[in-house]
Scaffold this motif. Structure first.
Motif, short mmCIF file in Angstrom:
data_model
loop_
_atom_site.label_atom_id
_atom_site.label_comp_id
_atom_site.label_asym_id
_atom_site.label_seq_id
_atom_site.Cartn_x
_atom_site.Cartn_y
_atom_site.Cartn_z
N ASP A 13 0.83 -1.21 0.00
CA ASP A 13 0.00 0.00 0.00
C ASP A 13 0.87 1.25 0.00
OD1 ASP A 13 -2.32 -1.53 0.11
OD2 ASP A 13 -2.34 -1.58 2.30
N ILE A 14 1.94 1.23 0.77
CA ILE A 14 2.85 2.37 0.82
C ILE A 14 3.52 2.58 -0.53
CG2 ILE A 14 5.04 3.17 1.81
CD1 ILE A 14 4.14 1.94 4.48
N GLY A 15 3.99 1.49 -1.13
CA GLY A 15 4.64 1.60 -2.43
C GLY A 15 3.71 2.16 -3.49
N SER A 16 2.48 1.67 -3.53
CA SER A 16 1.50 2.16 -4.52
C SER A 16 1.25 3.65 -4.34
CB SER A 16 0.19 1.39 -4.38
OG SER A 16 0.38 0.02 -4.64
N PRO A 78 16.73 4.89 -13.54
CA PRO A 78 15.99 5.75 -12.62
C PRO A 78 16.83 6.88 -12.05
CG PRO A 78 16.60 3.73 -11.52
CD PRO A 78 17.01 3.56 -12.97
N GLU A 79 16.16 7.98 -11.76
CA GLU A 79 16.77 9.07 -11.00
C GLU A 79 16.56 8.86 -9.51
OE1 GLU A 79 15.71 13.72 -10.00
OE2 GLU A 79 15.34 13.01 -12.03
N VAL A 80 15.43 8.21 -9.17
CA VAL A 80 15.08 7.94 -7.78
C VAL A 80 14.75 6.46 -7.62
CG1 VAL A 80 13.53 8.51 -5.87
CG2 VAL A 80 14.08 10.26 -7.59
N VAL A 81 15.33 5.84 -6.61
CA VAL A 81 15.00 4.45 -6.27
C VAL A 81 14.40 4.45 -4.87
CG1 VAL A 81 15.87 2.13 -5.87
CG2 VAL A 81 16.85 3.53 -7.71
N VAL A 82 13.22 3.88 -4.73
CA VAL A 82 12.56 3.76 -3.43
C VAL A 82 12.42 2.28 -3.09
CG1 VAL A 82 10.47 4.18 -2.09
CG2 VAL A 82 11.29 5.92 -3.71
N TYR A 83 12.93 1.91 -1.92
CA TYR A 83 12.75 0.54 -1.43
C TYR A 83 11.66 0.57 -0.37
CZ TYR A 83 13.92 -4.22 0.04
OH TYR A 83 13.87 -5.57 0.31
N SER A 84 10.47 0.06 -0.75
CA SER A 84 9.34 0.07 0.18
C SER A 84 8.88 -1.33 0.55
CB SER A 84 8.16 0.85 -0.42
OG SER A 84 7.63 0.17 -1.54
N THR A 184 -2.41 -0.01 6.68
CA THR A 184 -2.13 -0.78 5.47
C THR A 184 -2.64 -2.21 5.66
OG1 THR A 184 0.02 -1.56 6.24
CG2 THR A 184 -0.02 0.56 5.09
N LYS A 185 -2.49 -3.01 4.60
CA LYS A 185 -2.84 -4.43 4.71
C LYS A 185 -1.99 -5.10 5.79
CE LYS A 185 -2.13 -5.35 0.32
NZ LYS A 185 -2.04 -4.05 -0.37
N MET A 186 -0.75 -4.64 5.97
CA MET A 186 0.16 -5.25 6.93
C MET A 186 -0.31 -5.05 8.37
SD MET A 186 4.35 -5.00 7.01
CE MET A 186 4.50 -3.36 7.71
N THR A 187 -1.02 -3.93 8.62
CA THR A 187 -1.48 -3.64 9.98
C THR A 187 -2.97 -3.91 10.16
OG1 THR A 187 -1.85 -1.30 9.43
CG2 THR A 187 0.31 -1.90 10.31
N GLU A 188 -3.59 -4.50 9.13
CA GLU A 188 -5.03 -4.77 9.20
C GLU A 188 -5.35 -5.67 10.39
OE1 GLU A 188 -8.63 -6.19 6.19
OE2 GLU A 188 -6.54 -6.28 5.56
N GLY A 189 -6.38 -5.27 11.15
CA GLY A 189 -6.78 -6.04 12.32
C GLY A 189 -6.12 -5.61 13.60
N LEU A 196 -1.50 8.63 16.55
CA LEU A 196 -0.16 8.25 16.12
C LEU A 196 -0.16 7.49 14.80
CD1 LEU A 196 1.34 7.01 19.52
CD2 LEU A 196 1.56 9.26 18.47
N THR A 197 -1.31 7.46 14.14
CA THR A 197 -1.47 6.65 12.93
C THR A 197 -1.69 7.52 11.72
OG1 THR A 197 -2.42 4.87 14.26
CG2 THR A 197 -2.77 4.76 11.89
N SER A 198 -1.03 7.18 10.62
CA SER A 198 -1.17 7.93 9.38
C SER A 198 -1.66 7.00 8.27
CB SER A 198 0.16 8.57 8.98
OG SER A 198 0.01 9.45 7.89
N THR A 199 -1.68 7.51 7.04
CA THR A 199 -2.14 6.75 5.88
C THR A 199 -1.03 6.68 4.84
OG1 THR A 199 -2.96 8.71 4.70
CG2 THR A 199 -4.48 7.63 6.26
N PRO A 200 -1.10 5.72 3.92
CA PRO A 200 -0.09 5.64 2.86
C PRO A 200 0.01 6.92 2.03
CG PRO A 200 -1.32 3.59 2.98
CD PRO A 200 -2.02 4.55 3.90
N ASP A 201 -1.12 7.56 1.74
CA ASP A 201 -1.08 8.78 0.93
C ASP A 201 -0.35 9.91 1.65
OD1 ASP A 201 -2.41 7.59 -1.16
OD2 ASP A 201 -4.39 8.37 -0.60
N LYS A 202 -0.58 10.06 2.95
CA LYS A 202 0.13 11.11 3.70
C LYS A 202 1.62 10.80 3.79
CE LYS A 202 -3.85 12.58 6.49
NZ LYS A 202 -4.43 12.64 7.87
N LEU A 203 1.94 9.52 3.95
CA LEU A 203 3.35 9.14 3.97
C LEU A 203 4.00 9.44 2.63
CD1 LEU A 203 5.82 7.86 5.27
CD2 LEU A 203 4.91 5.62 4.64
N ALA A 204 3.30 9.16 1.54
CA ALA A 204 3.83 9.42 0.20
C ALA A 204 4.11 10.91 0.01
CB ALA A 204 2.85 8.93 -0.86
N GLU A 205 3.24 11.75 0.53
CA GLU A 205 3.47 13.21 0.47
C GLU A 205 4.75 13.57 1.21
OE1 GLU A 205 1.88 15.65 -1.04
OE2 GLU A 205 0.06 14.64 -1.77
#
Length: 244
Positions: A13-16, A78-84, A184-189, A196-205
């Motif tokens: 989810d973070i990568g997307s 690539p100019e940018v490589v992201v490992y997520s 994310t799916k990883m923290t589901e449940g 203290l919790t954020s979303t993938p879109d805010k993290l992407a920003e």
């Protein structure tokens, strides 16, 4: 050289979310991960929505023997490589299952070292580029609840720190991103504390902002920097009595 992002971990989810953010800023995007057919639709959406080039490539962090060919065969540099890529795993099961423990280590650390080292060498030679690693606040101090995952993230954080030190004279930027709780799916449940919790879109920003500003270490949310400072400063004699 045109702007191109290589996203290692397009299944997450973070990568997307990071791919969508960079595409919205005009980056062509290479989506890489296991079972690449799963993100064909994401590639199509990015291409149509943002009028950028997109590529889908199979990548498995655990198959070290394939990393050199993956690196060499990319259709764009690539100019940018992201490992997520990240794998929380099951801490309780991993205590007695060495294969599960090693899988957690590979996804979060050793696989990253293997592939990012190749791009570090290329970026150093051309004296440009950015490497962004999604680590975690879990790596700031080992805790009984997730010390296998946390130790892998600690290793990844130390690797990125050393890489940043090495590549600084070459003008290559290395960014360590340390998220706290992310929905994310990883923290589901899991019952996560809302403040203290954020979303993938805010993290992407936050990731894109760090790239533009050439930051080095980013905590997300920012309050995690203070929280982890306090946790790190606790004397061991007190820390072992906590339930963290």
């Amino acid at each position: 050289m045109g702007k191109c992002l290589l996203l290692l971990g397009a299944n997450s989810d973070i990568g997307s979310a990071i791919a969508r953010k960079f595409a919205s800023e005009g980056f062509d995007v290479i989506l890489a991960g296991r079972r690449s057919e799963r993100f064909d639709s994401l590639a199509s959406d990015l291409s149509i929505r943002h009028n950028v080039k997109t590529f889908v490539v199979e990548f498995d962090a655990s198959k070290y023997e394939t990393h050199q060919r993956f690196f060499s065969d990319l259709q764009m540099r690539p100019e940018v490589v992201v490992y997520s890529i990240g794998h929380l795993g099951d801490q309780v099961k991993a205590r007695t299952d060495p294969e599960l423990a090693l899988d957690i280590m590979t996804s979060n650390y050793t696989g990253a070292v293997s592939i990012l080292s190749l791009f570090a060498n290329e970026f150093e030679q051309r004296k440009s580029g950015s490497i962004i690693g999604i680590s975690s606040v879990a790596g700031d101090r080992g805790r009984q609840s997730n010390y296998i995952y946390g130790s892998a993230k600690a290793g990844f954080t130390a690797f990125l720190s050393g890489l940043r030190h090495r590549l600084f004279p070459s003008g290559v930027n290395v960014i360590t991103v340390k998220p706290g709780f992310i929905c994310t799916k990883m923290t589901e449940g899991m019952q996560l504390p809302t403040p203290l919790t954020s979303t993938p879109d805010k993290l992407a920003e936050a990731v894109f902002s760090a790239y533009k500003r050439r930051k080095d270490i980013v905590y997300h949310l920012p309050m995690w920097r203070s929280i982890m400072f306090i946790i790190k400063m606790l004397p061991e004699s007190l820390f072992v009595r906590t339930k963290l």
